[in-house]
Write an enzyme that holds these catalytic residues in place. Sequence first.
Site, mmCIF file in Angstrom:
data_model
loop_
_atom_site.group_PDB
_atom_site.id
_atom_site.type_symbol
_atom_site.label_atom_id
_atom_site.label_comp_id
_atom_site.label_asym_id
_atom_site.label_seq_id
_atom_site.Cartn_x
_atom_site.Cartn_y
_atom_site.Cartn_z
ATOM 1 N N THR A 298 165.146 -59.311 -0.237
ATOM 2 C CA THR A 298 163.720 -59.583 -0.140
ATOM 3 C C THR A 298 163.234 -60.062 -1.505
ATOM 4 O O THR A 298 163.705 -59.597 -2.538
ATOM 5 C CB THR A 298 162.917 -58.372 0.391
ATOM 6 N N CYS B 239 154.989 -53.314 -3.563
ATOM 7 C CA CYS B 239 155.797 -52.853 -2.440
ATOM 8 C C CYS B 239 157.095 -52.232 -2.955
ATOM 9 O O CYS B 239 157.540 -52.529 -4.053
ATOM 10 C CB CYS B 239 156.149 -54.013 -1.516
ATOM 11 N N HIS C 221 160.609 -52.597 3.926
ATOM 12 C CA HIS C 221 159.696 -53.169 2.938
ATOM 13 C C HIS C 221 158.395 -52.362 3.026
ATOM 14 O O HIS C 221 157.556 -52.619 3.882
ATOM 15 C CB HIS C 221 159.488 -54.636 3.316
#
Lengths: 151, 208
Positions: free
Chosen positions: A12, A18, A35
Site C-alpha cells: 500500500t 493510517c 489499512h
Amino acid sequence: MDIAKSPNSIRTSGLGSCVGVILYDESKKVAGLVHVMLPDSKLGRGDTINVAKFADTGIPAMVDQLKQEGAQLFKLKAKIAGGAQMFQFTSNRDSMRIGPRNVEAVKQQLKSLSIPIVAEDTGGSSGRTIEFDTITSILHIRTVNQGVKEI
Amino acid sequence: MYNRITSLHLDVLKEIGNIGAAHAATALSGLLNTKIDMHVPKVEMVSFNEMMDFVGGAESVVVGIYLRIEGDAKGGMFFILSVEQANHFIRKLIHDDSFDFRNPPVSELGLSAMQELGNILSGSYLSALSDFTGLKIYPTPPGLTVDMFGAIISFGLVEVSKIGDQVIVIDTTIYEEHMGDSETVRGHFFLLPDPDSFQSIFKALGVS
C-alpha cells in the site's frame, strides 16, 4: 483489505496517519493487509459501516479471512507501520493526532487477539509506502527522506 | 450521504471554488509580480482510492499546506504544489536561487516563506468563500510538509471517513502563465467540506 499468498507480495502506498497492519502465517506463506484509517468503529456515523477501515473491526475481519485461507490463529504474527503525524499543529483537536490514536488502537486490538507484533515502524512525521514479501516475511518501508528500510 | 446533491448543488460548489481560487490567484500574482491563470474548478465525488490518484499519485512528492476550517461550515483545505513549482515560488520570494525543498535540511527562511505563502493564499480563498456565502468560517493555522501526496491528503479524509467511503472534492488549479500548463507546475487548492457541512453551505446560498 487484501490477502496475498507466496510468491506474491502485498503493498500500500502513501500511508500517512493510517496504519498498515500485516497479519501473516509464516508456515502457510499467506498474509493479509488491513489499512486502518480510524481507531474505533464507534466513530462511524454512516448508515452502513465499512468494517475494513476501523482498527477494532478490520483486524478481526482479516483474521477471519486468513483462517478461510488456511492460516491458524495461534500462528499469526503482525508487523505494523504508519500512524504518522504529518503536520505539526498547535491545536489539540483529537482528529489532528489521529495517527498516534490509530497505532494505539491497533496494538490494543492485536493484544486482545493474542497476535504478537514482531516488528513496527510507527509514528514520526513521514509518509510511508509499505510492501510485504510473503516468501521472506520482510516488510519493506519506503519514506521520502530515509530511503527504504526492512523490518 | 450525498444522495440529495443535484447538479445545481455541484454548480454552486464550482462557483465556490471559482471565487476562492480567483482571489488566491490574485494574491499570488501580487506577491510574485507575475501573471497567474486558473482552471475552471472541478467538483467530483470520488472514492478515497481515486482521491489518492490526483496530482500524480499517492507516492508523488509534493509540498502540502493543510488547514482545518471551523465555524458555520467545517472541512479541510489543502494547497498542494509540485516541488518544482514550490521551489520556483520560494526562490523568487526570498531571492535565493539555491533554495530546494528536495535538499533537507531546508532553510528556515524558505520554510517560513512557504508557510506564509500558504497562509496568504488559503486566507484569501477562505475570506472570499466567507463573503460569498455569508458563513462565518475560521481557518486553523496551516501546517506545512513535504511528503507523499497520499500521506498528506489522507489527513483531509479523516472526518469524511467517519461517515462514508466517498468524498466530494472541490479542486481548483492555478499556474503561472509563462510556465505553461502541465501537472508539474500546477498548484492545487482542494476544499473538502465535512459531509455535515454541505447543508449549511447550500442553505446559505439558497439552494438547500
